[in-house]
Design a protein around this motif. Structure first.
Motif, PDB file in Angstrom:
ATOM      1  N   GLY A  17      -0.050   4.095   0.960  1.00  0.00           N
ATOM      2  CA  GLY A  17      -0.396   4.948   2.095  1.00  0.00           C
ATOM      3  C   GLY A  17       0.407   4.595   3.336  1.00  0.00           C
ATOM      4  O   GLY A  17       0.902   5.464   4.036  1.00  0.00           O
ATOM      5  N   CYS A  18       0.560   3.296   3.613  1.00  0.00           N
ATOM      6  CA  CYS A  18       1.183   2.909   4.871  1.00  0.00           C
ATOM      7  C   CYS A  18       2.383   1.988   4.689  1.00  0.00           C
ATOM      8  O   CYS A  18       2.991   1.542   5.667  1.00  0.00           O
ATOM      9  CB  CYS A  18       0.148   2.233   5.774  1.00  0.00           C
ATOM     10  SG  CYS A  18      -0.551   0.755   5.024  1.00  0.00           S
ATOM     11  N   THR A  31      -6.225  -0.207   6.566  1.00  0.00           N
ATOM     12  CA  THR A  31      -6.214   1.134   7.179  1.00  0.00           C
ATOM     13  C   THR A  31      -6.497   2.256   6.186  1.00  0.00           C
ATOM     14  O   THR A  31      -7.144   3.237   6.527  1.00  0.00           O
ATOM     15  CB  THR A  31      -4.856   1.419   7.858  1.00  0.00           C
ATOM     16  OG1 THR A  31      -3.838   0.723   7.160  1.00  0.00           O
ATOM     17  CG2 THR A  31      -4.872   1.001   9.308  1.00  0.00           C
ATOM     18  N   CYS A  32      -6.014   2.122   4.936  1.00  0.00           N
ATOM     19  CA  CYS A  32      -6.109   3.254   4.012  1.00  0.00           C
ATOM     20  C   CYS A  32      -7.263   3.134   3.010  1.00  0.00           C
ATOM     21  O   CYS A  32      -7.546   4.082   2.285  1.00  0.00           O
ATOM     22  CB  CYS A  32      -4.805   3.432   3.244  1.00  0.00           C
ATOM     23  SG  CYS A  32      -3.348   3.326   4.276  1.00  0.00           S
ATOM     24  N   CYS A  72      -6.479  -1.785   1.259  1.00  0.00           N
ATOM     25  CA  CYS A  72      -5.744  -1.738   2.527  1.00  0.00           C
ATOM     26  C   CYS A  72      -6.718  -1.599   3.685  1.00  0.00           C
ATOM     27  O   CYS A  72      -7.690  -0.865   3.596  1.00  0.00           O
ATOM     28  CB  CYS A  72      -4.771  -0.565   2.504  1.00  0.00           C
ATOM     29  SG  CYS A  72      -3.918  -0.330   4.063  1.00  0.00           S
ATOM     30  N   CYS A  89       0.839  -1.203   0.000  1.00  0.00           N
ATOM     31  CA  CYS A  89       0.000   0.000   0.000  1.00  0.00           C
ATOM     32  C   CYS A  89       0.876   1.257   0.000  1.00  0.00           C
ATOM     33  O   CYS A  89       1.832   1.350   0.757  1.00  0.00           O
ATOM     34  CB  CYS A  89      -0.898  -0.019   1.237  1.00  0.00           C
ATOM     35  SG  CYS A  89      -1.706   1.548   1.558  1.00  0.00           S
TER      36      CYS A  89
HETATM   37 ZN    ZN Z   1      -2.370   1.365   3.716  1.00  0.00          ZN
END
Ligand code: ZN
Length: 415
Positions: free
Chosen positions: A46-47, A85-86, A83, A44
């Protein structure tokens, strides 16, 4: 295929394979298809954590380091991940970042050359564009600023520089230790508020460890240094004092030349500007001859010149107290000279006596020509390009040239 095995050797990414290379002769491009290795999980963006694949997008082109005069392009269908979380995000790929069209390796390559050539020359040499070179430098500088280590800082020099056709000023702060000379910070304007920003950046702990500060006589700088670096020895830069004296001498010379012309005298001061401003050792034979001729006249310019030359001795002293005595005598002599621009210098020197004498307290610890050298380099960097009109671009160009920033790691350096 040879190219593929070379790439696997020099630029190997565990989760991906180079599938095939295609040479397109008409536009001198080598296209290399890349695909994810079977069973590898996308990451991902993002993270930076692995996440299940969601779908994939249309093929994207990433420009790679040119080979044999051909443009090299990686073709890859970016996956999207789901994802936890994202949410749904585009994956991160190890050779590129964000929306950049250039691979990291290529950006590093261009940025490397942009330090040696002008940005325009770099663009032309590698059949790229000025904007792409700029992007590359920006990437490398940003990465470097995020990853550099600021402290410990023992000695700093602050100086100003003109930009945007000389209408605006920048404040530059250098670290000037023997082991480490680099540009630490650039700020807009040359005000108290802008210089304060530097101390906010480094924080009180690092500021409290600074032992020497070198600056010119610009009031806002003096004020900030007094406030933020109480413990440091503050030195007025030799190079700035000499420069000020030269400006005064030039005023005297120009004024007198005008007066002589007006009153119908022989133009003895014509073409003497550099004879009196340059240091004696640097004069050409012709200039030396003119100077000798000039010194026969009883002119204000000549008297001012002799005072300036006399002052050179000041820097030779070892002991601060003898230097102080010389300074006082010199100032007295100048105050009696009735040459106003020189008197103004003497008044300035008197009012900064303590800081000027700090030069002798600190001279053993670091060389004072460093600020001048760095400043000349900064001016050269700005002169080398006509494109640095905005603050942001000037800023990254200067950090790139003088910041000694760490560089991103890539699998292999192509330069
Ligand atoms: Zn993520």
């Amino acid at each position: 295929m040879r190219l593929i095995s070379l790439l696997n050797h020099y630029q190997h990414f565990p989760g991906f394979v180079y599938e095939r290379a295609r040479h397109c002769a008409s536009n001198q491009t080598i296209e290399i298809a890349v695909r994810p290795r079977r069973g590898s999980r996308p990451v991902c963006s993002g993270c930076d954590k692995p996440a299940p694949a969601y779908d994939h997008l249309k093929p994207r082109r990433f420009e790679f380091v040119p080979l044999w005069g051909c443009m090299v392009v990686l073709l890859y269908c970016m996956r999207r991940v789901d994802c936890r979380t994202c949410g749904v995000r585009v994956e991160a790929v190890p050779w590129g970042i964000g929306k950049h069209q250039l691979t990291k390796a290529y950006m590093l390559f261009l940025a490397h050359w942009a330090r040696k050539l002008s940005w325009q020359e770099t663009a032309v040499s590698f059949r790229s564009t000025w904007d792409k070179v700029c992007q590359s430098v920006e990437y490398v500088v940003q990465w470097g600023l995020e990853h550099r280590q600021l402290g410990p800082i023992v000695a700093i020099g602050v100086d100003e520089i003109q930009y945007a056709k000389g209408h605006k000023y920048l404040t530059l702060v250098y670290q000037i230790e023997q082991q480490c000379t680099r540009l630490l910070w650039i700020g807009r304007e040359r005000t108290v508020a802008s210089f304060e920003q530097f101390f906010i950046l480094i924080g009180e702990r690092l500021a409290g460890q600074i032992e020497f500060v070198c600056s010119d006589m610009w009031q806002p700088y003096l004020a900030v240094i007094r406030e933020r670096c109480r413990q440091a020895i503050h030195i007025l830069d030799r190079f700035h004092i000499v420069a000020k004296m030269n400006t005064a001498l030039d005023q005297v010379r120009a004024g007198e030349a005008r007066r002589l012309a007006r009153d119908g005298y022989e133009p003895v001061l014509k073409k003497t500007r550099w004879c009196v401003l340059k240091r004696r050792a640097n004069l050409t034979g012709q200039q030396r001859f003119r100077l000798r001729d000039l010194l026969r006249y009883n002119l204000r310019t000549v008297r001012a010149y002799l005072l300036k030359e006399d002052f050179q001795q000041f820097w030779e002293y070892e002991s601060p107290s003898w230097a102080g005595k010389f300074l006082d005598d010199w100032c007295c002599q100048v105050m009696r000279s009735r040459i106003e621009p020189m008197k103004k210098i003497a008044r300035t020197l008197r009012s900064h006596r303590v800081l000027i004498l700090n030069y002798f307290h600190a001279r053993k610890q670091f060389s004072s020509g460093v600020v001048e050298g760095l400043n000349n380099k900064a001016k050269l960097t700005m002169r080398k390009s006509y494109g640095f009109r905005t603050f942001h671009i000037t800023e990254i160009a200067l950090y790139h040239a003088l910041g000694r920033l760490p560089e991103p790691d890539v699998a292999h350096r192509f330069f």
